[in-house]
Scaffold this active site. Structure first.
Site, PDB file in Angstrom:
ATOM      1  N   ALA A 168      20.135  25.494 -41.816  1.00 39.75           N
ATOM      2  CA  ALA A 168      20.640  24.237 -42.370  1.00 39.75           C
ATOM      3  C   ALA A 168      21.457  24.564 -43.609  1.00 39.75           C
ATOM      4  CB  ALA A 168      19.463  23.340 -42.736  1.00 39.75           C
ATOM      5  N   GLY A 183      17.318  26.701 -39.231  1.00 35.14           N
ATOM      6  CA  GLY A 183      17.915  25.804 -38.248  1.00 35.14           C
ATOM      7  C   GLY A 183      18.745  26.572 -37.216  1.00 35.14           C
ATOM      8  N   GLU A 212      16.381  27.517 -34.667  1.00 38.65           N
ATOM      9  CA  GLU A 212      15.952  26.282 -33.993  1.00 38.65           C
ATOM     10  C   GLU A 212      17.004  25.829 -32.978  1.00 38.65           C
ATOM     11  OE1 GLU A 212      15.105  24.482 -37.845  1.00 38.65           O
ATOM     12  OE2 GLU A 212      13.094  24.032 -37.130  1.00 38.65           O
ATOM     13  N   GLU A 222      12.304  29.417 -43.933  1.00 35.71           N
ATOM     14  CA  GLU A 222      12.240  28.193 -44.742  1.00 35.71           C
ATOM     15  C   GLU A 222      11.209  28.250 -45.858  1.00 35.71           C
ATOM     16  OE1 GLU A 222      12.513  28.302 -41.470  1.00 35.71           O
ATOM     17  OE2 GLU A 222      13.876  26.768 -40.729  1.00 35.71           O
TER      18      GLU A 222
END
Ligand code: 3HC
Ligand code: NAI
Length: 710
Positions: A63, A106, A109, A129
């Site tokens: 992210a 992310g 992910e 994270e």
């Protein structure tokens, strides 16, 4: 699909390319672009399979971390990655993720929402994270255990370490390693799987089932997190989220993950760790030294002194593949220094950090000797002899005569005036402080001290060198103790005052350990060697202000040859395994000294211990900032995180002051001033100004940046 995500066709394979330099973060537009491209591929009858790949140096690094601050400050809505990923997973045509560089956070992910994952041998995947104080927030804690099993998922989500391709293949995260060109390999693979049913990660459950085994995995992970991530909330939260994957259906597991993610995102710990992430990168930016400043090439190094620091410094160069000569004054000191280096490397080999062959290569790069032979070829010479101005100047005069004209001369002094050291040479523009921290082969901080004549090229070279040596280089101005030690002096002073005023040695250390410091200040003194400070106090005796209170006990300990761990006794007494115990002799000495000096003894709370010591750091930090010794408050924070064991999840002393509220810190400092006098506790003018205008140290940095850009 938009300027960040491109969609092209290679025959029957649709290729989605993410192009958001430098690291293809999932900034606004990227997830939407991927989802739109997937929809387009699904709708196109000529396309039978899809490849997703990153342009430039990497797949997707996660992210966009800059967005998190916008979410927590209410400037952006919540993260909406999760539904976009379902659109990838629900694509009726196989989606093949082609990974190079890093698929982090992310990024992984997104990859796990695809139906297949391919990776080049050098690629890495991970859920880092927790290092930002959050947990995976787009299904990572739910999909990863389905692919890699619960134990691997817990390890990756709770501790955040990346996994290399081969390990990812073994774990089932990656389906195939692609040697050679990734895109053609991925297109070939996509053709193989086109037309076959596309396996959805969220529908897999075979690796989730062993409930008794899972319970043991979670218990062990929680225990490990308590020990190795002391004080941090995100690792435990990540374990809870993975546990949810084993107990709830996928959709509910994702909801639980989203709740936990949000709690973490809004926590002070997360803000602190994100501050640390960007801080580490900000310190490399020096306003008056542009990125394109030319640098010297450092191909050969030499170090003077093979003591505690010189040996560690030499190891840094060898670890970076740079040959280094180490010169000592006496054979026995040289032998001791080399034996320590060897022992350190042997320990690393034993722990499996690298192979014997790597150790042999590194040892071969270090050349021990008693003369300056070969120094004339060095691109940099680092001095690490005893802390004394006369000796330093003598050594600098000697190396100035031998070194080639453009050789950088660096001093590892921890307190002394770089300009005075430079005055012993004919090349002050090439003289700079390279202040490493003990143990120099481990601690990540390199304080780079700029003298008044130091050239920009030498500073730029030093910053680049720090990166090469895997250090965090922070630029400091020239003053006694620079940033780190000038502040630690105030912190150590208060710790000693507190014991004189009635707190037990172990109570002072305990309070700061519980605050999150790697170790308490008195134990740290014992580790570094109390004689180091003793030597410095003697060097600066003439600068002591008469009538100002100063700590009394450390000198007495040194006079009794209690130098700390190295002599088995200091503030504590140590057993053969260096395990400390409180020493009644020290307690008696403290009490007697305090009584004789007329110091009132009283009960002192852990809160006062933390406030006295940490606010002493903040107050001196504010002065340092105002004097321009540190460029920004974040530079001070990075010094403390990387050199002094300050807990990263508190962001550093200046960030911590912001979280407490500058006004509250000032109010407490004013109380200390009343009680202990203005010589020790007069509030820094900057602190007052910030408090008066309801500002923060972070806003001070921003204002400075704005002014520089104006
Ligand atoms: N978001 C925003 N900016 C990022 C970023 C990210 N995820 N990752 C890197 N950057 C920026 C850096 O700040 C830096 O900017 P600058 O040049 O202006 O200083 C630039 O990209 C280059 O980064 P590095 O200097 O760190 O480059 P390296 O090549 O040394 O390292 C990296 C690359 C290994 C990808 C490293 O940058 C890194 O570890 N990044 C963070 C990865 C991460 O934590 N991802 C998880 C994010 S949280 C998440 O995904 C939540 C999700 O679960 C919902
Ligand atoms: P040390 O006492 O362990 O080592 C100094 C070494 O220098 C000794 O081995 C000595 O024999 C050698 N030496 C003295 N004169 C020499 C000469 N003319 N030529 C070659 N070698 C000579 O000291 P330490 O702790 O390594 O400190 C060195 C410098 O690093 C000091 O300036 C100190 O302030 C600084 N420093 C120390 C830190 C620590 O934690 N010990 C941390 C950061 C900096």
């Amino acid at each position: 699909m938009n300027e960040l995500v491109k969609f092209t066709r290679q025959g029957e394979v649709g290729v989605i390319t993410i192009d958001n330099p430098p690291v293809n973060a999932l900034s606004p537009g990227v997830p939407e672009g991927i989802a739109a491209a997937i929809d387009a591929a699904a709708a196109d009858p000529d396309i039978r399979a899809v490849v997703v790949i990153g342009a430039g140096r990497t797949f997707i690094a996660g992210a966009d971390i800059r967005e998190f601050g916008k979410i927590t400050s209410g400037h952006r809505p919540r993260l909406t990655l999760l539904p976009q990923l379902l659109r990838i997973e629900d694509c009726p045509k196989p989606v093949v993720m082609a990974i190079h560089g890093t698929a982090f956070g992310g990024g992984l992910e997104v990859a796990m929402a695809g139906h297949y994952r391919l990776a080049v041998p050098s690629a890495q995947v991970g859920q880092p994270e927790v290092k930002l104080g959050i947990i995976p927030g787009a299904g990572g804690t739910q999909r990863l255990p389905r692919l890699a099993g619960v134990a691997k998922a817990v390890e990756m989500c709770a501790f955040g370490e990346p996994v290399k391709s081969q390990d990812a293949l073994t774990a089932g995260i990656v389906d195939r390693i692609i040697e050679g060109d990734l895109l053609s390999g991925a297109i070939g693979f996509a053709r193989e799987v086109a037309g076959k049913p596309a396996p959805k990660t969220r529908e897999r459950s075979e690796k989730l089932t062993d409930s008794s085994g899972n319970a043991a995995v979670f218990a062990t992970a929680r225990e490990q997190a308590r020990k190795t991530r002391r004080g941090q909330t995100a690792p435990m939260a990540a374990i809870d989220a993975v546990e949810a994957a084993t107990k709830l259906p996928f959709d509910q597991g994702c909801e639980r993950e989203a709740e936990i993610f949000r709690e973490c995102l809004f926590s002070t710990q997360s803000k602190a760790l994100i501050h640390a992430f960007f801080g580490e990168r900000t310190v490399a930016k020096i306003p008056d030294i542009p990125k394109d400043t030319p640098t010297y090439e450092i191909r050969r190094a030499a170090v003077v002194g093979a003591g505690t620091m010189g040996g560690g410094i030499a190891m840094n160069y060898a670890n970076a593949g740079i040959p280094v000569i180490v010169k000592e004054a006496a054979q026995d000191a040289l032998d001791r220094g080399m034996a320590t280096i060897r022992k350190n490397y042997e320990n690393s080999v034993k722990k499996g950090r690298f192979s014997q062959a790597v150790m042999d290569q590194r040892m071969a790069l270090i050349k021990p000797q008693l003369t300056y032979d070969g120094f004339e070829q060095a691109d940099i010479i680092v001095e690490a002899v005893f802390e004394g101005m006369a000796l330093k100047k003598q050594v600098f005069a000697e190396i100035d005569k031998i070194a080639k004209p453009d050789c950088i001369l660096a001093s590892n002094t921890s307190t002394l005036d770089i300009d005075e050291i430079a005055s012993a040479t004919t090349r002050p523009h090439l003289v700079i402080g390279h202040h490493f921290f003990s143990p120099a082969n481990v601690m990540r901080l390199l304080e780079i001290v700029r003298g008044k004549a130091t050239s920009k090229q030498v500073i730029a070279t030093s910053m680049a060198l720090a990166k090469k040596l895997n250090k965090v280089g922070v630029l400091a101005g020239n003053c006694r103790g620079f940033i780190g030690n000038r502040m630690i002096h105030c912190y150590g002073r208060e710790a000693q005052f507190l014991v004189e005023e009635g707190a037990a040695v172990e109570a002072v250390d305990g309070a700061l350990y519980d605050f999150g410091m790697a170790m308490g200040p008195l134990a740290m003194g014992d580790l570094a060697g109390l004689d180091v400070g003793w030597r410095i106090r003697k060097e600066f005796k003439h600068l002591e202000k008469p009538g100002v209170r100063r700590p009394l006990v450390a000198d007495l300990l040194c006079e009794a040859s209690r130098f700390g761990q190295k002599t088995g006794k200091g503030w504590y007494i140590y057993d053969a395994d260096r395990k400390p115990s409180p020493d009644p002799e020290v307690a008696a000495l403290i009490e007697k000294t305090a009584r004789e000096a007329g110091i009132e003894r009283r009960n002192i709370t852990a809160q006062e211990i933390v406030e006295r010591t940490i606010y002493a750091l903040v107050n001196e930090g504010a002065r340092i900032l105002e004097e321009g010794i540190a460029l920004r408050s974040v530079d001070i924070d990075m010094v403390y995180l990387n050199g002094y064991g300050f807990p990263a999840w508190r962001g550093g002393p200046m960030f911590y002051a912001d979280t407490v509220g500058v006004k509250n810190v000032l109010a407490r400092i004013q109380e200390f001033e009343k009680r202990h006098g203005p010589d020790l506790w007069a509030p820094a003018p900057l602190l007052k100004r910030l408090a008066d205008s309801a500002k923060t140290f972070a806003s001070f940095d921003q204002d400075k940046e704005t002014a520089a850009g104006a």
